[in-house]
Design a protein around this motif. Structure first.
Motif, PDB file in Angstrom:
ATOM      1  N   LEU A  80       0.869  -1.173   0.000  1.00 26.63           N
ATOM      2  CA  LEU A  80       0.000   0.000   0.000  1.00 26.63           C
ATOM      3  C   LEU A  80       0.908   1.226   0.000  1.00 26.63           C
ATOM      4  N   GLU A  81       0.742   2.067  -0.997  1.00 26.06           N
ATOM      5  CA  GLU A  81       1.604   3.247  -1.131  1.00 26.06           C
ATOM      6  C   GLU A  81       0.812   4.528  -0.899  1.00 26.06           C
ATOM      7  N   TYR A  82       1.481   5.505  -0.314  1.00 24.23           N
ATOM      8  CA  TYR A  82       0.864   6.826  -0.214  1.00 24.23           C
ATOM      9  C   TYR A  82       1.919   7.907  -0.383  1.00 24.23           C
ATOM     10  N   LYS A  83       1.530   8.953  -1.075  1.00 28.24           N
ATOM     11  CA  LYS A  83       2.381  10.113  -1.306  1.00 28.24           C
ATOM     12  C   LYS A  83       1.553  11.333  -0.937  1.00 28.24           C
ATOM     13  N   CYS A  84       2.125  12.212  -0.130  1.00 29.19           N
ATOM     14  CA  CYS A  84       1.353  13.324   0.412  1.00 29.19           C
ATOM     15  C   CYS A  84       1.776  14.673  -0.191  1.00 29.19           C
ATOM     16  N   THR A  85       0.794  15.544  -0.283  1.00 29.77           N
ATOM     17  CA  THR A  85       1.043  16.933  -0.680  1.00 29.77           C
ATOM     18  C   THR A  85       0.413  17.828   0.373  1.00 29.77           C
ATOM     19  N   ILE A  86       1.224  18.729   0.911  1.00 27.64           N
ATOM     20  CA  ILE A  86       0.740  19.697   1.899  1.00 27.64           C
ATOM     21  C   ILE A  86       0.721  21.074   1.247  1.00 27.64           C
ATOM     22  N   LYS A  87      -0.412  21.760   1.351  1.00 30.18           N
ATOM     23  CA  LYS A  87      -0.505  23.134   0.859  1.00 30.18           C
ATOM     24  C   LYS A  87      -0.464  24.069   2.063  1.00 30.18           C
ATOM     25  N   MET A  88       0.440  25.048   1.981  1.00 33.25           N
ATOM     26  CA  MET A  88       0.664  25.982   3.089  1.00 33.25           C
ATOM     27  C   MET A  88       0.764  27.407   2.551  1.00 33.25           C
ATOM     28  N   PRO A  89       0.418  28.396   3.381  1.00 30.83           N
ATOM     29  CA  PRO A  89       0.574  29.785   2.945  1.00 30.83           C
ATOM     30  C   PRO A  89       2.031  30.251   3.046  1.00 30.83           C
ATOM     31  N   LYS A  90       2.413  31.112   2.123  1.00 27.17           N
ATOM     32  CA  LYS A  90       3.742  31.731   2.155  1.00 27.17           C
ATOM     33  C   LYS A  90       3.548  33.238   2.095  1.00 27.17           C
ATOM     34  N   LEU A  91       4.070  33.912   3.110  1.00 25.83           N
ATOM     35  CA  LEU A  91       3.900  35.354   3.212  1.00 25.83           C
ATOM     36  C   LEU A  91       4.874  36.068   2.281  1.00 25.83           C
ATOM     37  N   ALA A  92       4.329  36.939   1.425  1.00 23.85           N
ATOM     38  CA  ALA A  92       5.153  37.654   0.443  1.00 23.85           C
ATOM     39  C   ALA A  92       6.221  38.495   1.148  1.00 23.85           C
ATOM     40  N   SER A  93       5.831  39.184   2.206  1.00 28.74           N
ATOM     41  CA  SER A  93       6.801  40.010   2.951  1.00 28.74           C
ATOM     42  C   SER A  93       6.245  40.298   4.342  1.00 28.74           C
ATOM     43  N   ASP A  94       7.128  40.270   5.327  1.00 28.82           N
ATOM     44  CA  ASP A  94       6.706  40.612   6.694  1.00 28.82           C
ATOM     45  C   ASP A  94       7.308  41.939   7.145  1.00 28.82           C
ATOM     46  N   LYS A  95       7.847  42.713   6.202  1.00 30.78           N
ATOM     47  CA  LYS A  95       8.576  43.943   6.570  1.00 30.78           C
ATOM     48  C   LYS A  95       7.701  44.986   7.265  1.00 30.78           C
ATOM     49  N   ASN A  96       6.396  44.984   7.008  1.00 27.13           N
ATOM     50  CA  ASN A  96       5.518  45.976   7.635  1.00 27.13           C
ATOM     51  C   ASN A  96       4.844  45.458   8.905  1.00 27.13           C
ATOM     52  N   LEU A  97       5.148  44.206   9.281  1.00 32.31           N
ATOM     53  CA  LEU A  97       4.578  43.663  10.515  1.00 32.31           C
ATOM     54  C   LEU A  97       5.400  44.094  11.725  1.00 32.31           C
ATOM     55  N   SER A  98       4.713  44.262  12.841  1.00 37.24           N
ATOM     56  CA  SER A  98       5.423  44.569  14.087  1.00 37.24           C
ATOM     57  C   SER A  98       6.190  43.329  14.541  1.00 37.24           C
ATOM     58  N   LYS A  99       7.063  43.523  15.507  1.00 39.30           N
ATOM     59  CA  LYS A  99       7.832  42.407  16.046  1.00 39.30           C
ATOM     60  C   LYS A  99       6.901  41.335  16.621  1.00 39.30           C
ATOM     61  N   ALA A 100       5.857  41.778  17.335  1.00 40.79           N
ATOM     62  CA  ALA A 100       4.896  40.843  17.936  1.00 40.79           C
ATOM     63  C   ALA A 100       4.107  40.094  16.846  1.00 40.79           C
ATOM     64  N   ALA A 101       3.746  40.812  15.786  1.00 39.77           N
ATOM     65  CA  ALA A 101       2.994  40.185  14.698  1.00 39.77           C
ATOM     66  C   ALA A 101       3.865  39.164  13.952  1.00 39.77           C
ATOM     67  N   LYS A 102       5.141  39.504  13.759  1.00 41.38           N
ATOM     68  CA  LYS A 102       6.068  38.558  13.106  1.00 41.38           C
ATOM     69  C   LYS A 102       6.191  37.275  13.935  1.00 41.38           C
ATOM     70  N   ALA A 103       6.299  37.441  15.249  1.00 41.69           N
ATOM     71  CA  ALA A 103       6.414  36.276  16.144  1.00 41.69           C
ATOM     72  C   ALA A 103       5.152  35.424  16.082  1.00 41.69           C
ATOM     73  N   GLU A 104       3.988  36.075  16.037  1.00 39.44           N
ATOM     74  CA  GLU A 104       2.724  35.335  15.959  1.00 39.44           C
ATOM     75  C   GLU A 104       2.617  34.588  14.630  1.00 39.44           C
ATOM     76  N   TRP A 105       3.040  35.225  13.546  1.00 40.73           N
ATOM     77  CA  TRP A 105       3.003  34.556  12.243  1.00 40.73           C
ATOM     78  C   TRP A 105       3.913  33.328  12.247  1.00 40.73           C
ATOM     79  N   LYS A 106       5.105  33.449  12.809  1.00 43.67           N
ATOM     80  CA  LYS A 106       6.027  32.303  12.884  1.00 43.67           C
ATOM     81  C   LYS A 106       5.419  31.169  13.705  1.00 43.67           C
ATOM     82  N   ARG A 107       4.809  31.515  14.833  1.00 40.96           N
ATOM     83  CA  ARG A 107       4.179  30.506  15.680  1.00 40.96           C
ATOM     84  C   ARG A 107       3.068  29.791  14.910  1.00 40.96           C
TER      85      ARG A 107
END
Length: 196
Positions: A80-107
């Motif tokens: 029995l074989e399985y191959k997985c694909t995960i779709k995830m969001p990628k943020l274009a840029s975090d330069k305008n996010l605050s330090k707290a917002a960047k940390a929340e996005w990483k989490r």
């Protein structure tokens, strides 16, 4: 004897953007993959298929009670074989996010990845359950001679195995396993959009 083969997991990204976490979440809701009619942040697909080249049978014959022969066949090997694909969001840029917002996005992204990897694990476990069931299956036939009895056992195999392990039935079982995972673990992390 069954084997389960995980042929790998690939991650595909879709682009999201925004200057606040609320904007980013709105972008996810607009561009995220669809599941059950709505856009979600992450989605894992892991179809399980039987590798036909791996399928081998063993059989035995015994004299029938009313003459002829009884045949019994079972899987000597199956993969029995399985191959997985995960779709995830990628943020274009975090330069305008605050330090707290960047940390929340990483989490959020780290926890989303853990959640989606959980779906990969669920698929592997369910494939092993199916493999154990398949190992226990016997397909029987009767006939005036061994060849006829064997052909009858093949009919039994096509009927019984085909009914239980059609692709539609396998997909439905996986869907139920993933639903159970969601019921116990939730549908993934929430992004705290209130952080400025």
């Amino acid at each position: 004897m069954y084997k389960v083969k995980h042929s790998g997991t690939s991650v595909k990204y879709y682009n999201v953007k925004g200057d606040t976490l609320a904007d980013i979440w709105a972008s996810i809701e607009a561009k995220g993959p669809k599941a059950h009619g709505k856009n979600v942040a992450g989605l894992t697909t892991c179809p399980v298929t039987v590798n036909p080249a791996s399928t081998k049978f063993d059989q035995k014959f015994t004299p029938g009670k009313k003459g002829g022969y009884d045949a019994e066949m079972w899987h000597k090997s199956i993969t029995l074989e399985y191959k997985c694909t995960i779709k995830m969001p990628k943020l274009a840029s975090d330069k305008n996010l605050s330090k707290a917002a960047k940390a929340e996005w990483k989490r959020f992204i780290a926890q989303l990845n853990v959640h989606e990897q959980g779906h990969v694990d669920v698929t592997g476990k369910e494939a092993k359950v199916m493999g154990t069931e398949i190992d226990a299956m016997k397909f029987k036939g009767t006939g005036k001679d061994k060849q006829t009895a064997f052909k009858d056992a093949i009919k039994s195999y096509k009927r019984d195995f085909g009914a239980k392990y059609s692709q539609a039935n396998v997909d439905a079982r996986l869907e139920a396993a993933h639903k159970k995972f969601h019921n116990s673990k939730g549908h993934g992390p929430a992004l705290n959009k209130t952080i400025q």
